[in-house]
Scaffold this motif. Structure first.
Motif, PDB file in Angstrom:
ATOM      1  N   THR A   1      -3.387  29.120  54.898  1.00 43.05           N
ATOM      2  CA  THR A   1      -3.281  30.115  55.964  1.00 43.05           C
ATOM      3  C   THR A   1      -4.183  29.674  57.116  1.00 43.05           C
ATOM      4  O   THR A   1      -4.986  28.745  56.975  1.00 43.05           O
ATOM      5  N   SER A   2      -4.092  30.366  58.241  1.00 40.91           N
ATOM      6  CA  SER A   2      -4.921  30.012  59.402  1.00 40.91           C
ATOM      7  C   SER A   2      -6.408  30.262  59.125  1.00 40.91           C
ATOM      8  O   SER A   2      -7.273  29.699  59.785  1.00 40.91           O
ATOM      9  N   ASP A   3      -6.710  31.096  58.113  1.00 40.57           N
ATOM     10  CA  ASP A   3      -8.111  31.350  57.753  1.00 40.57           C
ATOM     11  C   ASP A   3      -8.793  30.113  57.178  1.00 40.57           C
ATOM     12  O   ASP A   3     -10.020  30.027  57.143  1.00 40.57           O
ATOM     13  N   HIS A   4      -7.998  29.163  56.688  1.00 48.21           N
ATOM     14  CA  HIS A   4      -8.554  27.965  56.055  1.00 48.21           C
ATOM     15  C   HIS A   4      -8.923  26.867  57.061  1.00 48.21           C
ATOM     16  O   HIS A   4      -9.522  25.863  56.681  1.00 48.21           O
ATOM     17  N   LYS A   5      -8.553  27.041  58.320  1.00 44.39           N
ATOM     18  CA  LYS A   5      -8.781  25.967  59.288  1.00 44.39           C
ATOM     19  C   LYS A   5     -10.285  25.756  59.526  1.00 44.39           C
ATOM     20  O   LYS A   5     -11.107  26.644  59.286  1.00 44.39           O
ATOM     21  N   GLY A   6     -10.640  24.575  59.995  1.00 42.58           N
ATOM     22  CA  GLY A   6     -12.055  24.257  60.232  1.00 42.58           C
ATOM     23  C   GLY A   6     -12.387  22.883  59.684  1.00 42.58           C
ATOM     24  O   GLY A   6     -11.500  22.121  59.291  1.00 42.58           O
ATOM     25  N   ILE A   7     -13.673  22.558  59.659  1.00 42.37           N
ATOM     26  CA  ILE A   7     -14.117  21.249  59.163  1.00 42.37           C
ATOM     27  C   ILE A   7     -14.771  21.429  57.800  1.00 42.37           C
ATOM     28  O   ILE A   7     -15.653  22.276  57.622  1.00 42.37           O
ATOM     29  N   VAL A   8     -14.311  20.630  56.817  1.00 38.39           N
ATOM     30  CA  VAL A   8     -14.837  20.713  55.457  1.00 38.39           C
ATOM     31  C   VAL A   8     -15.231  19.318  54.967  1.00 38.39           C
ATOM     32  O   VAL A   8     -14.848  18.310  55.556  1.00 38.39           O
ATOM     33  N   TYR A   9     -15.992  19.302  53.885  1.00 34.65           N
ATOM     34  CA  TYR A   9     -16.346  18.039  53.234  1.00 34.65           C
ATOM     35  C   TYR A   9     -16.531  18.317  51.753  1.00 34.65           C
ATOM     36  O   TYR A   9     -16.606  19.480  51.318  1.00 34.65           O
ATOM     37  N   CYS A  10     -16.597  17.267  50.940  1.00 34.76           N
ATOM     38  CA  CYS A  10     -16.784  17.418  49.499  1.00 34.76           C
ATOM     39  C   CYS A  10     -18.142  16.850  49.100  1.00 34.76           C
ATOM     40  O   CYS A  10     -18.671  15.952  49.761  1.00 34.76           O
ATOM     41  N   LYS A  11     -18.672  17.376  47.998  1.00 36.34           N
ATOM     42  CA  LYS A  11     -19.939  16.884  47.453  1.00 36.34           C
ATOM     43  C   LYS A  11     -19.707  16.547  45.982  1.00 36.34           C
ATOM     44  O   LYS A  11     -19.068  17.321  45.259  1.00 36.34           O
ATOM     45  N   ALA A  12     -20.211  15.384  45.544  1.00 37.71           N
ATOM     46  CA  ALA A  12     -20.022  14.964  44.151  1.00 37.71           C
ATOM     47  C   ALA A  12     -21.374  14.629  43.531  1.00 37.71           C
ATOM     48  O   ALA A  12     -22.251  14.058  44.184  1.00 37.71           O
ATOM     49  N   GLU A  13     -21.535  14.994  42.245  1.00 32.12           N
ATOM     50  CA  GLU A  13     -22.758  14.669  41.502  1.00 32.12           C
ATOM     51  C   GLU A  13     -22.386  14.053  40.167  1.00 32.12           C
ATOM     52  O   GLU A  13     -21.484  14.518  39.485  1.00 32.12           O
ATOM     53  N   SER A  14     -23.113  12.976  39.802  1.00 28.07           N
ATOM     54  CA  SER A  14     -22.906  12.334  38.504  1.00 28.07           C
ATOM     55  C   SER A  14     -24.136  11.502  38.167  1.00 28.07           C
ATOM     56  O   SER A  14     -24.288  10.378  38.633  1.00 28.07           O
ATOM     57  N   GLN A  15     -25.001  12.075  37.372  1.00 26.94           N
ATOM     58  CA  GLN A  15     -26.209  11.383  36.902  1.00 26.94           C
ATOM     59  C   GLN A  15     -27.021  10.766  38.043  1.00 26.94           C
ATOM     60  O   GLN A  15     -27.375   9.595  38.007  1.00 26.94           O
ATOM     61  N   GLY A  16     -27.293  11.543  39.044  1.00 24.74           N
ATOM     62  CA  GLY A  16     -28.075  11.012  40.156  1.00 24.74           C
ATOM     63  C   GLY A  16     -27.972  11.915  41.370  1.00 24.74           C
ATOM     64  O   GLY A  16     -27.501  13.049  41.288  1.00 24.74           O
ATOM     65  N   ALA A  17     -28.420  11.390  42.497  1.00 22.65           N
ATOM     66  CA  ALA A  17     -28.397  12.173  43.733  1.00 22.65           C
ATOM     67  C   ALA A  17     -26.954  12.467  44.134  1.00 22.65           C
ATOM     68  O   ALA A  17     -26.072  11.623  43.966  1.00 22.65           O
ATOM     69  N   PRO A  18     -26.682  13.654  44.676  1.00 13.98           N
ATOM     70  CA  PRO A  18     -25.319  13.982  45.111  1.00 13.98           C
ATOM     71  C   PRO A  18     -24.891  13.115  46.292  1.00 13.98           C
ATOM     72  O   PRO A  18     -25.725  12.650  47.070  1.00 13.98           O
ATOM     73  N   GLN A  19     -23.589  12.907  46.396  1.00 12.21           N
ATOM     74  CA  GLN A  19     -23.032  12.140  47.516  1.00 12.21           C
ATOM     75  C   GLN A  19     -22.059  13.025  48.284  1.00 12.21           C
ATOM     76  O   GLN A  19     -21.410  13.903  47.712  1.00 12.21           O
TER      77      GLN A  19
END
Length: 356
Positions: free
Chosen positions: A218-236
């Motif tokens: 929907t139009s409510d979802h528009k904008g800028i997003v990013y993902c964050k991942a963690e696996s046995q260490g600092a998040p990326q």
């Protein structure tokens, strides 16, 4: 010995729990086991894809496979006419690390010095050909998704640092932040206002092979997003994705045409512009018919497109084709016809330019 053989195979049967209570009836049960085994074997033989292991051993592949980046892999598919599919990244750069060969009885795919960017779907199928016409044999195929894990690259690398994702109200949208390690914990975040976006498993789901999927954008979802991942260490953090909401009627191109002037003097320069408004992710192909075409009159044709924001969060793609006639002559007078084509069909528009 026969009884022991049947018994040793039984734990491998999916119906083991059902068979156990009547395991004393070995003789009546053994024909049923023999009947089921060929059925299982035939279903397994549908996959023609195997991995070549050490010392000439072969292994049938599961739906997913995890390897470490840097490892090499050899895949084989049985058949004398095998076609392959693999991550398009390897085609884009015509990577010399990838080798595909067709031998007498099997097709071979070898990938050496793998990297995190090679993560993706690898599949093969047998081609059935009759003369020049070939089709995919749906009964003889194989596919596996390979993760090339790299602690330094939790996200599958992409060529750019910023991507546009179109949110169309009538189809799911994918934020393609795929990971190289299937066990990594991945979350989705909005840049502004800064917050984590809840993955409810219904409207927004996470697919380790695709990324985050908006089932009903929907139009409510528009904008800028990013993902964050963690696996046995600092998040990326992944690259950023700009989500643009789209709402343009589907169908043949909505096309208009206009000339800089419909009456021209000799030696004057004239241009005719063909314009299409449409969905941001739908390509438009243009072709022209014009008075001097048969006499091979030299003309200049330029095609380009850009995105425009129509307000209320809606984004539209404006595509243009311009034909330029320099030093207008008598043979240039007449109808200028533009044909605009997309996946839904084509639209033809025309305008007339006369000699003064």
């Amino acid at each position: 010995v026969t009884g022991q053989s049947a018994k040793s195979k039984r734990p491998k049967e999916p119906g083991e729990n059902r068979i156990k209570p009547v395991s004393k009836k070995i003789k009546p049960k053994s024909p049923k086991i023999k009947e089921r085994e060929p059925a299982d074997t035939s279903s397994k033989s549908q996959s023609i894809l195997t991995q070549v292991m050490d010392k000439g051993r072969f292994q049938k592949l599961a739906a997913t496979l995890s390897l470490s980046a840097g490892q090499s892999i050899e895949l084989r598919c049985k058949g004398s006419n095998v076609s392959w599919s693999y991550p398009s990244y390897l085609d884009t750069f015509k990577d010399s690390r990838l080798s595909i060969k067709q031998l007498d009885r099997y097709g071979q795919l070898v990938l050496t010095n793998s990297t995190a960017a090679d993560t993706g779907e690898y599949s093969c199928w047998l081609q059935l050909c009759n003369g020049n016409k070939c089709r995919k044999d749906e009964t003889k195929m194989g596919s596996t998704y390979i993760f090339f894990s790299d602690k330094g690259e939790l996200f599958v690398p992409t060529p750019s640092y910023f991507e546009i994702v179109y949110l169309n109200p009538d189809k799911p949208a994918v934020i393609p932040c795929r990971v190289t390690t299937p066990s990594a914990k991945v979350t989705l975040h909005r840049e502004f206002p800064a917050e984590e976006i809840e993955t409810d498993g219904t409207n927004i789901i996470y697919d380790v092979k695709k990324g985050f999927v908006y089932q009903h954008p929907t139009s409510d979802h528009k904008g800028i997003v990013y993902c964050k991942a963690e696996s046995q260490g600092a998040p990326q953090i992944s690259i950023k994705y700009h989500l643009l909401y789209v709402e343009v009627p589907k169908g043949p191109p909505s096309t208009t045409i206009a000339a800089s002037s419909n009456r021209a003097e000799v030696s004057e320069s004239i241009n005719v512009v063909c314009t299409v408004l449409g969905e941001p992710d739908v390509d438009v192909n243009f072709s022209w018919q014009y008075p001097g075409q048969e006499s091979e009159r030299p003309v200049i044709i330029q095609n380009f497109w850009r995105l425009i924001n129509r307000g209320t969060g809606h984004t539209t793609r404006i595509s243009k084709s311009i034909i330029v006639i320099e030093d207008f002559e008598a043979r240039d007078a007449g109808n200028y016809i533009c044909i605009a084509q997309n996946m839904q069909g084509e639209t033809t528009v025309a305008t007339k330019v006369e000699l003064n």
